[in-house]
Design an enzyme around this catalytic site. Structure first.
Site, short mmCIF file in Angstrom:
data_model
loop_
_atom_site.label_atom_id
_atom_site.label_comp_id
_atom_site.label_asym_id
_atom_site.label_seq_id
_atom_site.Cartn_x
_atom_site.Cartn_y
_atom_site.Cartn_z
CE LYS A 112 -8.05 32.15 -46.62
NZ LYS A 112 -6.93 32.93 -46.88
P1 NAD Z 1 -3.34 27.06 -55.67
O1 NAD Z 1 -4.51 26.01 -55.23
O2 NAD Z 1 -3.23 27.99 -56.71
O3 NAD Z 1 -1.98 26.09 -55.60
C1 NAD Z 1 -1.80 25.14 -54.50
C2 NAD Z 1 -0.75 24.34 -54.78
O4 NAD Z 1 -0.28 23.58 -53.69
C3 NAD Z 1 -1.09 23.33 -55.94
O5 NAD Z 1 0.19 23.05 -56.90
C4 NAD Z 1 -1.21 21.85 -55.36
O6 NAD Z 1 -1.10 20.92 -56.26
C5 NAD Z 1 -0.32 21.85 -54.32
N1 NAD Z 1 -0.50 21.20 -53.31
C6 NAD Z 1 -1.67 21.00 -52.56
N2 NAD Z 1 -1.40 19.93 -51.51
C7 NAD Z 1 0.01 19.71 -51.58
C8 NAD Z 1 0.72 19.14 -50.54
N3 NAD Z 1 0.10 18.41 -49.57
N4 NAD Z 1 2.00 19.04 -51.01
C9 NAD Z 1 2.52 19.67 -51.93
N5 NAD Z 1 1.88 20.53 -52.93
C10 NAD Z 1 0.44 20.49 -52.71
O7 NAD Z 1 -3.35 27.89 -54.25
P2 NAD Z 1 -2.50 29.18 -54.07
O8 NAD Z 1 -3.44 30.26 -54.06
O9 NAD Z 1 -1.09 29.07 -54.69
O10 NAD Z 1 -2.29 28.98 -52.37
C11 NAD Z 1 -1.29 28.24 -51.68
C12 NAD Z 1 -0.98 28.75 -50.19
O11 NAD Z 1 -0.79 30.21 -50.48
C13 NAD Z 1 -2.21 28.57 -49.45
O12 NAD Z 1 -1.70 28.28 -48.04
C14 NAD Z 1 -2.96 29.94 -49.36
O13 NAD Z 1 -3.68 30.07 -48.46
C15 NAD Z 1 -1.70 30.78 -49.32
N6 NAD Z 1 -1.81 32.11 -50.05
C16 NAD Z 1 -2.32 32.38 -51.20
C17 NAD Z 1 -2.59 33.68 -51.64
C18 NAD Z 1 -3.03 33.95 -53.19
O14 NAD Z 1 -3.18 35.33 -53.43
N7 NAD Z 1 -3.69 33.02 -53.65
C19 NAD Z 1 -2.32 34.78 -50.79
C20 NAD Z 1 -1.68 34.59 -49.70
C21 NAD Z 1 -1.39 33.18 -49.36
#
Ligand code: NAD
Length: 423
Positions: A112
């Site tokens: 990471k």
């Molecule tokens: P992103 O930045 O695209 O979106 C994050 C979303 O969460 C946004 O809508 C933001 O406004 C919202 N957010 C942030 N803090 C918040 C809170 N306290 N309460 C409610 N909403 C909140 O990120 P993403 O890529 O969608 O990732 C989201 C999660 O999924 C993370 O934990 C990330 O590690 C995990 N993840 C992402 C991927 C990927 O392919 N992008 C893969 C596996 C896991």
């Protein structure tokens, strides 16, 4: 979200990751030395680097790249831009990636990366300069055969394009396989952008079959409306479910009759005021959203959202973890006591890394697949992984998270033992 949180409901996320490993190690009767080796990362790189801002001043940023385990192949894991990240959180996320890749049986270890930054305060030019300088700093340990980054919170396909270009410029040749989640014309894979959401929905479908919940009309609540949350909401709606509440960092919106997800994505998600500008709904808080009466809850925002302080008030029958680490170990026990079925992050959100693996394979072969092939291969791996974990859950009389860890940790331990400890 910081791992050094002072909220008693929210433990240090690295402690949380180690607790989860310890539970699996006990089930597996894992050798103590091997357990100790798996509880620590192989490499941690901390970089401090200056960036000249648009107004001419110099700002120093801190970044990290952590490689947890290389036993099953090169390491793989996203890059997060967030003001609260630190080395412990990055290490926990790298460790989760190791198990996730092993559970899906793809040939990677976990890594990471992160930069401590609030991207909202940076111009596009500053963001590009920060990204290029960060990649120059971590360039000594990443590479198509060594460690392959991808997007995570705060980063996207454009960030990946800058990473690929910076790495390639410094080597005098184009290395598309150094990073995944790239734009399609630069060696990206069709289906990658929505892959995590698609995997979450495939997991939800399998869990619904097991629990006898009909997807048709199932009431779904999604926390987080970024890459994972918005695609998961859209795809689960296409399966016939009714998404009654969604949220982003600014708050949540709720309509028991169902929300128009396509409209929210196309017309509201990218506005300054976000989804809360949509009128036909009640405005609620993120805390209230988690406690809504629903069939399926998809936390897809950030870590430690379901904790000792609120787990008892959750009303969902099924929780499918889109985010990494949204449920603390204490909350896990409470949910298990209430009979809530939890599909853990290391299983449910593996779709992103699975299609990242497909992208890397396509880049290395310079031969690209059609979208339906990508989606079909992804769904097959997700369904197989789900059923392997379900079988292990029954065999060990445990929950889905522990069962997933048993599979992941065993695969990594077996690889380590078979390779032998060098020298
Ligand atoms: P992103 O930045 O695209 O979106 C994050 C979303 O969460 C946004 O809508 C933001 O406004 C919202 N957010 C942030 N803090 C918040 C809170 N306290 N309460 C409610 N909403 C909140 O990120 P993403 O890529 O969608 O990732 C989201 C999660 O999924 C993370 O934990 C990330 O590690 C995990 N993840 C992402 C991927 C990927 O392919 N992008 C893969 C596996 C896991």
């Amino acid at each position: 979200m910081s791992s050094g949180t002072s909220d008693p409901n929210k433990p240090n996320v690295l402690d949380m990751a180690r607790q989860q490993l310890a539970v699996a190690a006990k089930h597996l009767d894992l050798d103590e030395g091997l357990h100790a080796a798996l509880a620590v990362p192989k490499r941690q790189l901390i970089v401090n680097f200056p960036v000249v801002m648009d107004n001419g001043t110099v700002e120093v940023f801190q970044g990290y790249r952590v490689q947890h385990n290389l036993s099953r192949g090169p390491t793989k894991g996203g890059i997060r831009y967030h003001p609260d990240v630190d080395i412990d959180e990055t290490t926990a996320l790298a460790m989760w990636m190791t198990w996730k890749c092993a559970i899906a049986d793809i040939p990677y270890g976990g890594a990471k990366g992160a930069v401590k930054v609030n991207t909202k305060k940076l111009s596009r030019r500053e963001l590009e300069k920060l990204t290029r300088r960060y990649v120059s700093e971590i360039g000594i340990i990443i590479g198509p055969n060594e460690d392959i980054p991808a997007p995570d919170m705060g980063t996207n396909a454009q960030t990946m394009a800058w990473i690929m270009d910076t790495y390639s410029m410094q080597r005098g040749a184009t290395y598309t396989g150094v990073v995944t989640g790239k734009p399609i014309p630069l060696g990206g894979s069709l289906g990658r952008e929505e892959a995590t959401g698609r995997g979450v929905v495939t997991s939800a479908e399998e869990a619904c079959k097991f629990l006898n919940i009909s997807m048709d009309g199932a009431r779904v609540v999604v926390q987080g409306f970024g890459n994972v949350g918005s695609h998961a909401a859209r795809l689960i709606e296409e399966k016939g479910a009714k998404v009654i509440a969604v949220s982003d960092a600014t708050g949540a919106i709720y309509n028991p009759g169902g929300l128009p997800i396509h409209t929210l994505i196309s017309r509201y998600a990218h506005r300054e005021g976000g989804i809360r500008e949509f009128a036909e709904c009640d405005k609620i808080t993120n805390e209230e959203l988690l406690e809504l009466d629903c069939d399926i809850l998809i936390p897809a925002a950030t870590a430690e959202q379901i904790h000792e302080g609120n787990a008892n008030r959750l009303k969902a029958r099924l929780v499918v973890e889109g985010a990494n680490g949204p449920t603390t170990p204490a909350a896990d026990s409470i949910l298990s006591g209430k009979g809530v079925f939890v599909v853990p992050d290391v299983l449910a959100n593996a779709g992103g890394v699975i299609v990242s693996y497909f992208e890397w394979v396509q880049d290395l072969a310079a031969f690209f697949w059609e979208e339906h092939e990508v989606n079909a291969k992804l769904e097959r791996i997700m369904r197989n992984s789900f059923h392997n974990v379900l079988t292990t859950m029954h065999q060990h009389k445990t929950d889905m998270r522990t069962a997933a860890y048993i599979i992941g940790v065993k695969r990594v331990a077996d690889a380590t033992i078979t390779r032998g400890i060098y020298p």
